[in-house]
Enzyme design. Structure first.
Site, PDB file in Angstrom:
ATOM      1  CB  THR A   1     -35.132 -12.432  -5.687  1.00  0.00           C
ATOM      2  OG1 THR A   1     -35.572 -11.577  -4.631  1.00  0.00           O
ATOM      3  CG2 THR A   1     -33.635 -12.667  -5.564  1.00  0.00           C
TER       4      THR A   1
ATOM      5  CG  HIS B   1     -30.222 -25.709 -14.042  1.00  0.00           C
ATOM      6  ND1 HIS B   1     -30.238 -26.433 -15.213  1.00  0.00           N
ATOM      7  CD2 HIS B   1     -29.342 -24.699 -14.235  1.00  0.00           C
ATOM      8  CE1 HIS B   1     -29.399 -25.896 -16.068  1.00  0.00           C
ATOM      9  NE2 HIS B   1     -28.844 -24.840 -15.505  1.00  0.00           N
TER      10      HIS B   1
ATOM     11  CE  LYS C   1     -35.121   9.527  -3.652  1.00  0.00           C
ATOM     12  NZ  LYS C   1     -33.924  10.285  -3.940  1.00  0.00           N
TER      13      LYS C   1
ATOM     14  CG  ASN D   1     -22.054   0.416 -20.876  1.00  0.00           C
ATOM     15  OD1 ASN D   1     -21.067   0.170 -21.547  1.00  0.00           O
ATOM     16  ND2 ASN D   1     -22.181   1.517 -20.155  1.00  0.00           N
TER      17      ASN D   1
END
Length: 178
Positions: A157, A109, A175, A79
């Site tokens: 993450t 970094h 879920k 999109n």
């Protein structure tokens, strides 16, 4: 996944700017002109350096910091306003949906202040039939599993298992997809 480190003094680091300058011109043509689908595909092919399958639909604007390390499968929908920070590599497998304003980031970094301008590259993988929601952020080294869903606004993450839904900041499994 191993993290590749680049110092500002590395030759590869210097070559990045050259490719980036070329691609920025092409990105401006892509995002700031009226293009028919064939023109859009030709410009995308040039940006990523390989053919994009006819089944891939990319809504504009399309953003990338490098472009040459994006791999698209087939039957993908990206999109508008999605950012591909792809220097570390981004692989999008078949049948993936990516919502507006999402960010897929394969670059970081170093934490060490003396090396802060260096780069740490770690690829992102989005496996078959996954769905990345609007404004979701996928961080370096993350793999989004087959049939997984990343909720809108999630910050991912860690790897997302196959057939799960993750949400939140940081994203957690909420879920199982049946």
């Amino acid at each position: 996944m191993a993290v590749k480190k680049l110092s500002v003094s590395d030759e590869e680091y210097k070559q990045i700017d050259k490719v980036n300058a070329e691609n920025q011109m092409t990105l401006q043509q892509l995002n700031n002109r009226v293009n028919d689908p064939d023109q859009t595909r030709r410009l995308l092919n040039k940006i990523i350096g390989q053919p994009v399958d006819q089944s891939v639909e990319v809504r504009l604007p399309f953003y990338t910091d490098y472009g040459r390390r994006i791999i698209f499968g087939k039957n993908i929908f990206v999109n508008s306003g999605v950012m591909f920070t792809d220097l570390g590599g981004i692989v999008i497998e078949d049948d993936v949906l990516i919502g507006p304003g999402a960010s897929l980031i394969s670059v970081n970094h170093p934490q060490d202040p003396n090396n802060r301008h260096g780069l740490e590259l770690s690829p992102v993988y989005v496996h078959q039939n996954a769905w990345i929601g609007a404004k979701a952020v996928i961080l370096p080294g993350v793999s989004v599993g087959k049939n997984a869903i990343v909720a809108a606004g999630a910050v991912v993450t860690h790897n997302v298992p196959d057939n799960t839904i993750v949400a939140g900041v940081p994203a957690k499994v909420i879920k199982t997809v049946e």
